[in-house]
Motif scaffolding. Sequence first.
Motif, short mmCIF file in Angstrom:
data_model
loop_
_atom_site.label_atom_id
_atom_site.label_comp_id
_atom_site.label_asym_id
_atom_site.label_seq_id
_atom_site.Cartn_x
_atom_site.Cartn_y
_atom_site.Cartn_z
N GLY A 1 -13.68 -34.88 8.32
CA GLY A 1 -12.46 -34.87 7.52
C GLY A 1 -12.21 -36.22 6.90
O GLY A 1 -13.13 -36.99 6.65
N ASN B 1 -8.45 -27.20 13.15
CA ASN B 1 -8.02 -27.94 11.97
C ASN B 1 -6.83 -28.80 12.39
O ASN B 1 -5.92 -28.30 13.05
CB ASN B 1 -7.56 -26.98 10.86
N ASP C 1 -6.65 -35.64 8.13
CA ASP C 1 -6.79 -34.22 7.82
C ASP C 1 -8.25 -33.84 8.03
O ASP C 1 -9.14 -34.44 7.43
CB ASP C 1 -6.39 -33.97 6.36
N MET D 1 -11.35 -31.31 10.59
CA MET D 1 -11.79 -30.30 11.55
C MET D 1 -12.41 -31.01 12.75
O MET D 1 -13.23 -31.91 12.58
CB MET D 1 -12.83 -29.39 10.90
N SER E 1 -1.79 -28.36 14.13
CA SER E 1 -3.17 -28.00 14.45
C SER E 1 -3.25 -26.50 14.70
O SER E 1 -2.33 -25.91 15.28
CB SER E 1 -3.64 -28.78 15.68
#
Length: 131
Positions: free
Chosen positions: A116, A85, A106, A108, A72
């Motif tokens: 995501g 992220n 995966d 935000m 992250s």
Amino acid sequence: GKFNGTIDNFSASTAIETSIGTILATAALHPLSDGDSTTEHWSAIVDIQEFDFGAFLNDTSMFGKVSLKASSIGTGFTKDDITANINIAADKIELNGYPYRMLTIDGMVSAAMFHGKAEIQDSILRSFLTV
């Protein structure tokens, strides 16, 4: 472990090897200035190898071993100001005695919101979610 820097500008790493699994982690915190204000920019990487969360949490009926890699990069530390992220790739997460495989997340994260995708490619469960 290692720690380099000061409390508000550092990089750190650790390796924890126990009888219930291994956790490797690195983290960094660096101030970013835009002229008027300073924000903390952080990053973290975690590698969990066959860590028995059931033994750790004293709940082996619900939780078992976990193997995953997560990273992250972001700013902020509270649910109101975080922007990050995230990337998680789990090889195995044991829940209720079943080892779920191949979970990826995966996306935000910001202000209590996630944008995501999440996907699982397990032999008994296949799902893909985009939000």
